[in-house]
Design a protein around this motif. Sequence first.
Motif, PDB file in Angstrom:
ATOM      1  N   ILE A   1      29.513  77.856  56.655  1.00  0.00           N
ATOM      2  CA  ILE A   1      29.358  78.218  58.075  1.00  0.00           C
ATOM      3  C   ILE A   1      30.133  77.221  58.919  1.00  0.00           C
ATOM      4  O   ILE A   1      30.232  76.034  58.555  1.00  0.00           O
ATOM      5  CB  ILE A   1      27.863  78.290  58.478  1.00  0.00           C
ATOM      6  CG1 ILE A   1      27.700  79.057  59.792  1.00  0.00           C
ATOM      7  CG2 ILE A   1      27.236  76.900  58.574  1.00  0.00           C
ATOM      8  CD1 ILE A   1      26.296  79.590  60.020  1.00  0.00           C
ATOM      9  N   ASP A   2      30.700  77.704  60.033  1.00  0.00           N
ATOM     10  CA  ASP A   2      31.586  76.865  60.837  1.00  0.00           C
ATOM     11  C   ASP A   2      31.425  77.183  62.313  1.00  0.00           C
ATOM     12  O   ASP A   2      31.674  78.301  62.747  1.00  0.00           O
ATOM     13  CB  ASP A   2      33.033  77.135  60.381  1.00  0.00           C
ATOM     14  CG  ASP A   2      34.063  76.270  61.086  1.00  0.00           C
ATOM     15  OD1 ASP A   2      33.678  75.351  61.830  1.00  0.00           O
ATOM     16  OD2 ASP A   2      35.265  76.524  60.865  1.00  0.00           O
ATOM     17  N   GLY A   3      31.014  76.149  63.057  1.00  0.00           N
ATOM     18  CA  GLY A   3      30.935  76.277  64.501  1.00  0.00           C
ATOM     19  C   GLY A   3      29.554  75.973  65.049  1.00  0.00           C
ATOM     20  O   GLY A   3      28.584  76.644  64.707  1.00  0.00           O
TER      21      GLY A   3
ATOM     22  N   LEU B   1      36.607  67.918  53.222  1.00  0.00           N
ATOM     23  CA  LEU B   1      37.149  67.565  54.527  1.00  0.00           C
ATOM     24  C   LEU B   1      37.754  68.849  55.106  1.00  0.00           C
ATOM     25  O   LEU B   1      38.672  69.429  54.519  1.00  0.00           O
ATOM     26  CB  LEU B   1      38.233  66.515  54.329  1.00  0.00           C
ATOM     27  CG  LEU B   1      38.611  65.704  55.547  1.00  0.00           C
ATOM     28  CD1 LEU B   1      37.431  64.860  56.009  1.00  0.00           C
ATOM     29  CD2 LEU B   1      39.800  64.823  55.214  1.00  0.00           C
ATOM     30  N   HIS B   2      37.217  69.293  56.228  1.00  0.00           N
ATOM     31  CA  HIS B   2      37.614  70.592  56.799  1.00  0.00           C
ATOM     32  C   HIS B   2      38.773  70.391  57.783  1.00  0.00           C
ATOM     33  O   HIS B   2      38.671  69.603  58.724  1.00  0.00           O
ATOM     34  CB  HIS B   2      36.404  71.202  57.501  1.00  0.00           C
ATOM     35  CG  HIS B   2      36.595  72.581  58.028  1.00  0.00           C
ATOM     36  ND1 HIS B   2      36.419  73.706  57.252  1.00  0.00           N
ATOM     37  CD2 HIS B   2      36.938  73.029  59.257  1.00  0.00           C
ATOM     38  CE1 HIS B   2      36.640  74.790  57.994  1.00  0.00           C
ATOM     39  NE2 HIS B   2      36.966  74.405  59.220  1.00  0.00           N
ATOM     40  N   VAL B   3      39.857  71.112  57.533  1.00  0.00           N
ATOM     41  CA  VAL B   3      41.060  70.954  58.351  1.00  0.00           C
ATOM     42  C   VAL B   3      41.387  72.288  59.022  1.00  0.00           C
ATOM     43  O   VAL B   3      41.647  73.288  58.351  1.00  0.00           O
ATOM     44  CB  VAL B   3      42.257  70.492  57.473  1.00  0.00           C
ATOM     45  CG1 VAL B   3      43.514  70.348  58.327  1.00  0.00           C
ATOM     46  CG2 VAL B   3      41.929  69.167  56.781  1.00  0.00           C
ATOM     47  N   ASP B   4      41.359  72.301  60.343  1.00  0.00           N
ATOM     48  CA  ASP B   4      41.565  73.523  61.120  1.00  0.00           C
ATOM     49  C   ASP B   4      43.028  73.674  61.500  1.00  0.00           C
ATOM     50  O   ASP B   4      43.544  72.929  62.324  1.00  0.00           O
ATOM     51  CB  ASP B   4      40.693  73.486  62.379  1.00  0.00           C
ATOM     52  CG  ASP B   4      39.226  73.604  62.044  1.00  0.00           C
ATOM     53  OD1 ASP B   4      38.846  74.627  61.439  1.00  0.00           O
ATOM     54  OD2 ASP B   4      38.459  72.669  62.353  1.00  0.00           O
ATOM     55  N   VAL B   5      43.673  74.663  60.899  1.00  0.00           N
ATOM     56  CA  VAL B   5      45.082  74.953  61.178  1.00  0.00           C
ATOM     57  C   VAL B   5      45.134  76.116  62.169  1.00  0.00           C
ATOM     58  O   VAL B   5      44.661  77.211  61.861  1.00  0.00           O
ATOM     59  CB  VAL B   5      45.839  75.299  59.878  1.00  0.00           C
ATOM     60  CG1 VAL B   5      47.275  75.717  60.179  1.00  0.00           C
ATOM     61  CG2 VAL B   5      45.807  74.114  58.911  1.00  0.00           C
TER      62      VAL B   5
ATOM     63  N   CYS C   1      41.093  73.848  53.845  1.00  0.00           N
ATOM     64  CA  CYS C   1      41.960  74.268  54.949  1.00  0.00           C
ATOM     65  C   CYS C   1      41.502  75.599  55.510  1.00  0.00           C
ATOM     66  O   CYS C   1      41.418  76.585  54.783  1.00  0.00           O
ATOM     67  CB  CYS C   1      43.412  74.387  54.474  1.00  0.00           C
ATOM     68  SG  CYS C   1      44.168  72.792  54.148  1.00  0.00           S
ATOM     69  N   HIS C   2      41.223  75.622  56.796  1.00  0.00           N
ATOM     70  CA  HIS C   2      40.790  76.832  57.495  1.00  0.00           C
ATOM     71  C   HIS C   2      41.960  77.315  58.340  1.00  0.00           C
ATOM     72  O   HIS C   2      42.248  76.751  59.386  1.00  0.00           O
ATOM     73  CB  HIS C   2      39.563  76.482  58.352  1.00  0.00           C
ATOM     74  CG  HIS C   2      39.058  77.587  59.207  1.00  0.00           C
ATOM     75  ND1 HIS C   2      38.156  77.377  60.236  1.00  0.00           N
ATOM     76  CD2 HIS C   2      39.295  78.924  59.192  1.00  0.00           C
ATOM     77  CE1 HIS C   2      37.883  78.536  60.822  1.00  0.00           C
ATOM     78  NE2 HIS C   2      38.563  79.475  60.212  1.00  0.00           N
ATOM     79  N   LEU C   3      42.635  78.342  57.839  1.00  0.00           N
ATOM     80  CA  LEU C   3      43.854  78.809  58.495  1.00  0.00           C
ATOM     81  C   LEU C   3      43.534  79.865  59.548  1.00  0.00           C
ATOM     82  O   LEU C   3      43.221  81.010  59.212  1.00  0.00           O
ATOM     83  CB  LEU C   3      44.831  79.385  57.463  1.00  0.00           C
ATOM     84  CG  LEU C   3      45.201  78.480  56.275  1.00  0.00           C
ATOM     85  CD1 LEU C   3      46.294  79.144  55.443  1.00  0.00           C
ATOM     86  CD2 LEU C   3      45.647  77.102  56.742  1.00  0.00           C
ATOM     87  N   MET C   4      43.616  79.467  60.802  1.00  0.00           N
ATOM     88  CA  MET C   4      43.446  80.413  61.914  1.00  0.00           C
ATOM     89  C   MET C   4      44.841  80.766  62.404  1.00  0.00           C
ATOM     90  O   MET C   4      45.291  80.325  63.456  1.00  0.00           O
ATOM     91  CB  MET C   4      42.596  79.760  63.013  1.00  0.00           C
ATOM     92  CG  MET C   4      41.119  79.693  62.660  1.00  0.00           C
ATOM     93  SD  MET C   4      40.239  78.453  63.604  1.00  0.00           S
ATOM     94  CE  MET C   4      40.548  77.019  62.571  1.00  0.00           C
ATOM     95  N   ILE C   5      45.533  81.543  61.559  1.00  0.00           N
ATOM     96  CA  ILE C   5      46.944  81.845  61.814  1.00  0.00           C
ATOM     97  C   ILE C   5      47.235  83.308  61.514  1.00  0.00           C
ATOM     98  O   ILE C   5      46.549  83.931  60.714  1.00  0.00           O
ATOM     99  CB  ILE C   5      47.872  80.959  60.928  1.00  0.00           C
ATOM    100  CG1 ILE C   5      47.631  81.220  59.431  1.00  0.00           C
ATOM    101  CG2 ILE C   5      47.664  79.482  61.237  1.00  0.00           C
ATOM    102  CD1 ILE C   5      48.636  80.535  58.508  1.00  0.00           C
TER     103      ILE C   5
END
Length: 231
Positions: A177-179, A35-39, A68-72
Amino acid sequence: MIAPSILSADFARLAEETALVAGTGPDDPARADWLHVDVMDAHFVPNLTLGLPVVESLLRATDIPVDCHLMIENPGRWAPGYAEAGAYNVTIHAEATDDPRAVARDIRAAGGKAGLAIKPGTDFEPYIEILRDFDTLLVMSVEPGFGGQKFIPEVLGKVRAARKLVDAGELKVLVEIDGGINLDTVEQASEAGVDCFVAGSAVYSAGDPAAAVRTLRERAADASPHLHLTR
Ligand code: DX5
Ligand code: ZN
C-alpha cells in the motif's frame, strides 16, 4: 515489511538518507525492508522526480532492496531497464499500458520482480487474472504524484479482496500500500491484510527516520490479523 519512500528525503543527500533507514543488520527492526523510489514523468502524473541514472547511483549506495514505482507513460519502454540495473521490484501502473502482462514478462526476464499498481479509482477485479503474471500488487491510497497527502480508507476494500485471494492460494502476490501511511493509518491497512507499507513523509519528515520505521513496523505487526509481518 516497511518501505520508506525517498520522495520525502533530501534529494541532494540520497546516500545518507538511505543509510538512515539501513539499521545495523538484517534483523534490526529499524531497517527498511525495501527502499521505495518514485519515478514520475510529468505526463502520467503532474510531477517530475528522477529516472534511471539516479536509481543506478542509488543501487550502488545501498544494499537495501530497491522498489521502483514507475508513475510513467509507456512503461514497457522503460521498466525492464530498472530491473536490469538491479532494482528488486519494478512496479508499473495498470492505467498506463494496454498490455501489463507483456511488461511483467520483460521485467521478470530482466531479473526483477514485477508489480502492478492501481490508482484509488481503479477497480481490482478486472486485474485478477493479469495479476497471475505479477509478484506485487500496489494499492494506491492517495492519487499518485505527491507525498504528504491524506490516506483514502475506501481503497482498503481492494486490499481485503486481494488478501482473500492470496490466503486462498488463488493469487501469489505481495500486497503493498502506498500513500498517507503513518502511525494513525498503518493499523487499519494492516488489519485489511497489507504485507508491505510504503511511507514517505511519516519516515523522512520524522526527527528520527529509523525510529519511525521501527514504530510503524510494531504498529503494523500488532494490528495484523494473520501476522503477515516477519519482524
Ligand atoms: C505518491 C508516491 C508515494 C509517496 C508517499 O505518488 O507514490 O510513494 O512517496 O508519500 P506519503 O507516505 O507521504 O504519502
Ligand atoms: Zn510510490
